[in-house]
Write an enzyme that holds these catalytic residues in place. Sequence first.
Site, PDB file in Angstrom:
ATOM      1  N   ASP A 315       1.277  17.170 -10.781  1.00 49.74           N
ATOM      2  CA  ASP A 315       1.025  15.741 -10.749  1.00 49.74           C
ATOM      3  C   ASP A 315      -0.481  15.452 -10.754  1.00 49.74           C
ATOM      4  OD1 ASP A 315       2.100  12.977 -10.266  1.00 49.74           O
ATOM      5  OD2 ASP A 315       0.907  13.172  -8.440  1.00 49.74           O
ATOM      6  N   GLU A 368       0.303  17.030 -15.994  1.00 46.19           N
ATOM      7  CA  GLU A 368       0.285  15.592 -16.264  1.00 46.19           C
ATOM      8  C   GLU A 368      -1.193  15.200 -16.326  1.00 46.19           C
ATOM      9  OE1 GLU A 368       1.487  11.268 -14.353  1.00 46.19           O
ATOM     10  OE2 GLU A 368       0.889  12.946 -13.106  1.00 46.19           O
TER      11      GLU A 368
END
Length: 648
Positions: A315, A368
């Site tokens: 993330d 990401e």
Amino acid sequence: MSQLLENKQDILPSEEDIYLFHEGTLYEGYKLFGAQVITDQDILGVRFTVWAPNAKHVSVVGDFNQWNGINHRMTNVHSGIWTLFIPNLVEGDIYKYEIVTPTNQTILKADPYAFFSELRPNTASVVYSLDHYEWHDQKWIRDRKKYDSYHSTMLTYECHLGSWKKKDNGEFYSYREDADQMIDYVLKHGFTHIEIMPVMEHPYDRSWGYQITGYFSVTSRYGKPEDFMYFIDQCHQKGIGVILDWVPLHFCKDAHGLGQFDGTALYEPEDPMRSERPLWGTYNFDFHKPEVVSFLISNAIFWMDKYHIDGFRIDAVSYLIYLNHDHTLPSALKNKYGGDENLEGIAFIKQLNEVVFKNYPHALMIAEEATDWPLVSYPTDKGGLGFNYKWNMGWVNDLLRYMQLDTQDRRHHHNMLTFSMYYAFSENYILPFSHDELVYGKRSLLNKMPGDYWQKFANLRLLYAYFLTHPGKKLIFMGSEFAQFDEWKDIAQLDWNLLNFESHHKFNQFFITINHFYQKMPCLWKLDHISEGFEWIDPHNNEQSIIIFIRRGKRKGDYCIVLCNFTETVYHNFRIGVPSFGKYLEVFNTDLEEFGGSGQYNAESIRVEKEPYHNQPYSMEVTVPPLGVSIFMKQTKRRRREDFIYDK
């Protein structure tokens, strides 16, 4: 030092482990720290070990001592590593660390390395062994060593366990119950992987697991550790890979968590300007401290070792590599050279990926990452960050902006369709229609589409077919498979009742059909990451909002032609260039009536003419469906129409 520790030096942390931990290279710290159930000379008990270098005293407290740490003080064995063996404790006992800070405050902290935690809102750690579950995924583990994800299908179902389905009384299903209903559903829909939003322990349901207190503790919301092991085991036995979302950037400020752990900034930087993450109200990890690096890399290895997971979606990587990415602090941060790069964060990422791939060469390490940082998915020895995949968030942003345009306006923004091919092979991309695109007022994929109800569904079929035929691996968020109309509601289950409505049911049938079609079409995924897998036939037809391209596989002659029409106009006798002479078959069409379409398709084989067109040596005339995608393949003796979708 307690009498037990004086006589039992073998239960102390080894000098080597202590050295590696302080060096930032203890990659199996979960075997040292936390609550370890052990037997020492026939004495069953628990060895507790915790890092709290600035504490004056540390004790273990729990129900077993009425939460009074006087009799269970830990020993500082080396540089703030405290340890204590307590006999006769058993699995299920709850505990915390009672820490006396440098300012003589007494605070209670959950164990950073705990394997299990109380069900929220309770916050104590739970003594737990992870060695009881009997795995049955040996074939998967053996086969994945040979798995080549780059040249295979990779179609991922992203899900949030708390809102996929709920019981009639609103309670969560357990990991085991989800396994028994979700995995077959995922298989039916043609997916190869499940990506699960974070299951590490977190206090607040609506953080979706992205603000963590227990990095080594699978959340008790859905059951016990062996229940989650069962979920993964069942996935593997049925041929589904499991990817976990993982959050090494920041952590929440809840009092029992990592923040100000020993009364000082320990896991976070001391400088408030660097420790604060105002956007989310969290603390950043301090990658300058080698002990924090040991903690985080150990955590990644832990999930692969103990839970057999196949990889991570990391993330917020953009925030890891830049000091000021979306930062809301009053002044910009700078590194020691005056730049914006987070030097320690970048070094951590590279070290993480090197360690993971050394131990698990088959792993999926997915970034990401939303900026133009180069070589994200390249090995570190080639100047990269070391991931093997990167989300193509630029493509998603451009395409969804384009698709929301009125069809008559799309011709003015044609480059939003074609621009991605300038960089499509610069990284190993995954195309993500993730939860980020479907929440906070952004609307569902279906509700982003313009037009009337029929056009919305036609646009969504078009969007999804273009998504599957564009180079790159694929990810889609739960609910999109039956065209959820409302955006994701994290406090409620998906709108399963929509499957009772004809339009949604037909879209779901389309979704299943095209996914299985994709699976058996190597030309759509064998060469996802190299330019030889893609060729434009016509990228320039902005007036009709049509694009035509070729996807190629490894074998000679293994290719298909994809035609996408982004308006509601139907075209007959529409000429397109083709690379070889003979006959072509339309092997897929999104406009079939059984999918909810208008039925404009090419039922018969199509003869090629010796007329050059679109810079191709030959051409043919086809029917172009409205707001639709047609896929053509060269007819051969082994390739028949009945092998595809038309003859039932």
